[in-house]
Design a protein around this motif. Structure first.
Motif, PDB file in Angstrom:
ATOM      1  N   ILE A 192     -60.532  -0.507  67.295  1.00 28.65           N
ATOM      2  CA  ILE A 192     -59.607  -0.153  66.218  1.00 28.65           C
ATOM      3  C   ILE A 192     -58.511  -1.212  66.197  1.00 28.65           C
ATOM      4  CG2 ILE A 192     -58.163   1.338  67.622  1.00 28.65           C
ATOM      5  CD1 ILE A 192     -57.990   3.203  65.187  1.00 28.65           C
ATOM      6  N   TRP A 193     -58.136  -1.627  65.046  1.00 29.91           N
ATOM      7  CA  TRP A 193     -57.131  -2.689  64.950  1.00 29.91           C
ATOM      8  C   TRP A 193     -55.915  -2.154  64.217  1.00 29.91           C
ATOM      9  CZ3 TRP A 193     -56.303  -6.680  67.670  1.00 29.91           C
ATOM     10  CH2 TRP A 193     -55.390  -7.626  67.256  1.00 29.91           C
ATOM     11  N   ILE A 194     -54.826  -2.048  64.939  1.00 31.08           N
ATOM     12  CA  ILE A 194     -53.575  -1.622  64.341  1.00 31.08           C
ATOM     13  C   ILE A 194     -52.937  -2.854  63.707  1.00 31.08           C
ATOM     14  CG2 ILE A 194     -51.358  -0.540  64.788  1.00 31.08           C
ATOM     15  CD1 ILE A 194     -52.666   0.716  67.281  1.00 31.08           C
ATOM     16  N   ARG A 195     -52.497  -2.726  62.498  1.00 25.06           N
ATOM     17  CA  ARG A 195     -52.057  -3.878  61.711  1.00 25.06           C
ATOM     18  C   ARG A 195     -50.916  -4.661  62.358  1.00 25.06           C
ATOM     19  NH1 ARG A 195     -51.379  -2.723  55.525  1.00 25.06           N
ATOM     20  NH2 ARG A 195     -53.346  -1.776  56.083  1.00 25.06           N
ATOM     21  N   TRP A 196     -49.922  -3.979  62.923  1.00 26.02           N
ATOM     22  CA  TRP A 196     -48.749  -4.671  63.462  1.00 26.02           C
ATOM     23  C   TRP A 196     -49.012  -5.302  64.820  1.00 26.02           C
ATOM     24  CZ3 TRP A 196     -47.110  -2.706  68.067  1.00 26.02           C
ATOM     25  CH2 TRP A 196     -47.511  -1.406  68.370  1.00 26.02           C
ATOM     26  N   VAL A 197     -50.086  -4.907  65.499  1.00 23.56           N
ATOM     27  CA  VAL A 197     -50.383  -5.474  66.818  1.00 23.56           C
ATOM     28  C   VAL A 197     -50.759  -6.948  66.701  1.00 23.56           C
ATOM     29  CG1 VAL A 197     -51.944  -5.308  68.807  1.00 23.56           C
ATOM     30  CG2 VAL A 197     -51.031  -3.251  67.777  1.00 23.56           C
ATOM     31  N   LYS A 198     -51.300  -7.319  65.560  1.00 20.53           N
ATOM     32  CA  LYS A 198     -51.696  -8.710  65.336  1.00 20.53           C
ATOM     33  C   LYS A 198     -50.498  -9.650  65.447  1.00 20.53           C
ATOM     34  CE  LYS A 198     -53.618  -9.193  61.416  1.00 20.53           C
ATOM     35  NZ  LYS A 198     -54.226  -9.489  60.117  1.00 20.53           N
ATOM     36  N   TYR A 199     -49.333  -9.191  65.031  1.00 16.68           N
ATOM     37  CA  TYR A 199     -48.136 -10.025  65.010  1.00 16.68           C
ATOM     38  C   TYR A 199     -47.188  -9.742  66.171  1.00 16.68           C
ATOM     39  CZ  TYR A 199     -49.878 -10.757  60.326  1.00 16.68           C
ATOM     40  OH  TYR A 199     -50.677 -11.055  59.268  1.00 16.68           O
ATOM     41  N   ILE A 233     -48.824 -11.379  73.731  1.00 14.50           N
ATOM     42  CA  ILE A 233     -50.284 -11.485  73.786  1.00 14.50           C
ATOM     43  C   ILE A 233     -50.846 -10.472  74.781  1.00 14.50           C
ATOM     44  CG2 ILE A 233     -52.208 -12.963  74.507  1.00 14.50           C
ATOM     45  CD1 ILE A 233     -50.633 -15.322  73.342  1.00 14.50           C
ATOM     46  N   VAL A 234     -50.236 -10.409  75.963  1.00 14.20           N
ATOM     47  CA  VAL A 234     -50.702  -9.462  76.980  1.00 14.20           C
ATOM     48  C   VAL A 234     -50.562  -8.023  76.490  1.00 14.20           C
ATOM     49  CG1 VAL A 234     -50.203  -8.582  79.296  1.00 14.20           C
ATOM     50  CG2 VAL A 234     -50.270 -11.037  78.905  1.00 14.20           C
ATOM     51  N   LEU A 235     -49.422  -7.701  75.917  1.00 13.25           N
ATOM     52  CA  LEU A 235     -49.189  -6.337  75.440  1.00 13.25           C
ATOM     53  C   LEU A 235     -50.132  -5.961  74.305  1.00 13.25           C
ATOM     54  CD1 LEU A 235     -47.435  -3.850  75.841  1.00 13.25           C
ATOM     55  CD2 LEU A 235     -45.833  -4.800  74.191  1.00 13.25           C
ATOM     56  N   SER A 236     -50.391  -6.879  73.390  1.00 11.83           N
ATOM     57  CA  SER A 236     -51.306  -6.570  72.292  1.00 11.83           C
ATOM     58  C   SER A 236     -52.728  -6.370  72.799  1.00 11.83           C
ATOM     59  CB  SER A 236     -51.266  -7.666  71.228  1.00 11.83           C
ATOM     60  OG  SER A 236     -51.803  -8.867  71.721  1.00 11.83           O
ATOM     61  N   GLU A 237     -53.128  -7.116  73.818  1.00  8.38           N
ATOM     62  CA  GLU A 237     -54.458  -6.918  74.392  1.00  8.38           C
ATOM     63  C   GLU A 237     -54.557  -5.586  75.118  1.00  8.38           C
ATOM     64  OE1 GLU A 237     -57.203  -8.729  73.923  1.00  8.38           O
ATOM     65  OE2 GLU A 237     -55.979  -9.889  72.535  1.00  8.38           O
ATOM     66  N   ILE A 238     -53.499  -5.190  75.817  1.00  7.77           N
ATOM     67  CA  ILE A 238     -53.495  -3.886  76.487  1.00  7.77           C
ATOM     68  C   ILE A 238     -53.597  -2.759  75.462  1.00  7.77           C
ATOM     69  CG2 ILE A 238     -52.044  -2.286  77.804  1.00  7.77           C
ATOM     70  CD1 ILE A 238     -51.064  -4.719  79.397  1.00  7.77           C
ATOM     71  N   ILE A 239     -52.873  -2.879  74.361  1.00 10.70           N
ATOM     72  CA  ILE A 239     -52.940  -1.870  73.302  1.00 10.70           C
ATOM     73  C   ILE A 239     -54.338  -1.830  72.694  1.00 10.70           C
ATOM     74  CG2 ILE A 239     -52.104  -1.279  70.992  1.00 10.70           C
ATOM     75  CD1 ILE A 239     -49.354  -2.322  71.909  1.00 10.70           C
ATOM     76  N   ALA A 240     -54.939  -2.986  72.459  1.00 12.33           N
ATOM     77  CA  ALA A 240     -56.272  -3.036  71.859  1.00 12.33           C
ATOM     78  C   ALA A 240     -57.320  -2.435  72.801  1.00 12.33           C
ATOM     79  CB  ALA A 240     -56.636  -4.473  71.514  1.00 12.33           C
ATOM     80  N   ILE A 241     -57.247  -2.739  74.088  1.00 13.30           N
ATOM     81  CA  ILE A 241     -58.208  -2.192  75.047  1.00 13.30           C
ATOM     82  C   ILE A 241     -58.040  -0.684  75.182  1.00 13.30           C
ATOM     83  CG2 ILE A 241     -58.830  -2.167  77.497  1.00 13.30           C
ATOM     84  CD1 ILE A 241     -58.226  -5.203  77.488  1.00 13.30           C
ATOM     85  N   THR A 242     -56.786  -0.229  75.241  1.00 19.88           N
ATOM     86  CA  THR A 242     -56.529   1.208  75.334  1.00 19.88           C
ATOM     87  C   THR A 242     -57.038   1.936  74.098  1.00 19.88           C
ATOM     88  OG1 THR A 242     -54.568   0.749  76.665  1.00 19.88           O
ATOM     89  CG2 THR A 242     -54.731   2.933  75.679  1.00 19.88           C
ATOM     90  N   ALA A 243     -56.800   1.379  72.925  1.00 17.34           N
ATOM     91  CA  ALA A 243     -57.285   1.996  71.693  1.00 17.34           C
ATOM     92  C   ALA A 243     -58.810   2.017  71.663  1.00 17.34           C
ATOM     93  CB  ALA A 243     -56.748   1.245  70.482  1.00 17.34           C
TER      94      ALA A 243
END
Length: 67
Positions: A38-45, A20-30
């Motif tokens: 921007i929503w990367i498809r694999w980040v959701k899972y 959860i933390v890593l996906s949020e960091i990726i989403a904020i950075t993107a």
């Protein structure tokens, strides 16, 4: 056997929270890099992937330690 089961449960929970933390960091950075959400498809899972991966790695590590 109880130690392995408890370690796997802890690994699943820790992997899920880490995902959860890593996906949020990726989403904020993107969001900052591309100036729009921007929503990367694999980040959701990612939490599920990391939870399963951490459980498998924990099981293998503890199983090899017993042998």
């Amino acid at each position: 056997m109880k130690k392995i089961f408890l370690a796997i449960i802890i690994a699943v929970v820790a992997g899920f929270i880490g995902g959860i933390v890593l996906s949020e960091i990726i989403a904020i950075t993107a969001h900052f890099l591309f100036d729009r959400p921007i929503w990367i498809r694999w980040v959701k899972y990612l939490p599920i992937y990391l939870a399963v991966l951490s459980a498998v790695v924990t099981f293998i590590a503890l199983w090899r330690k017993q042998i």
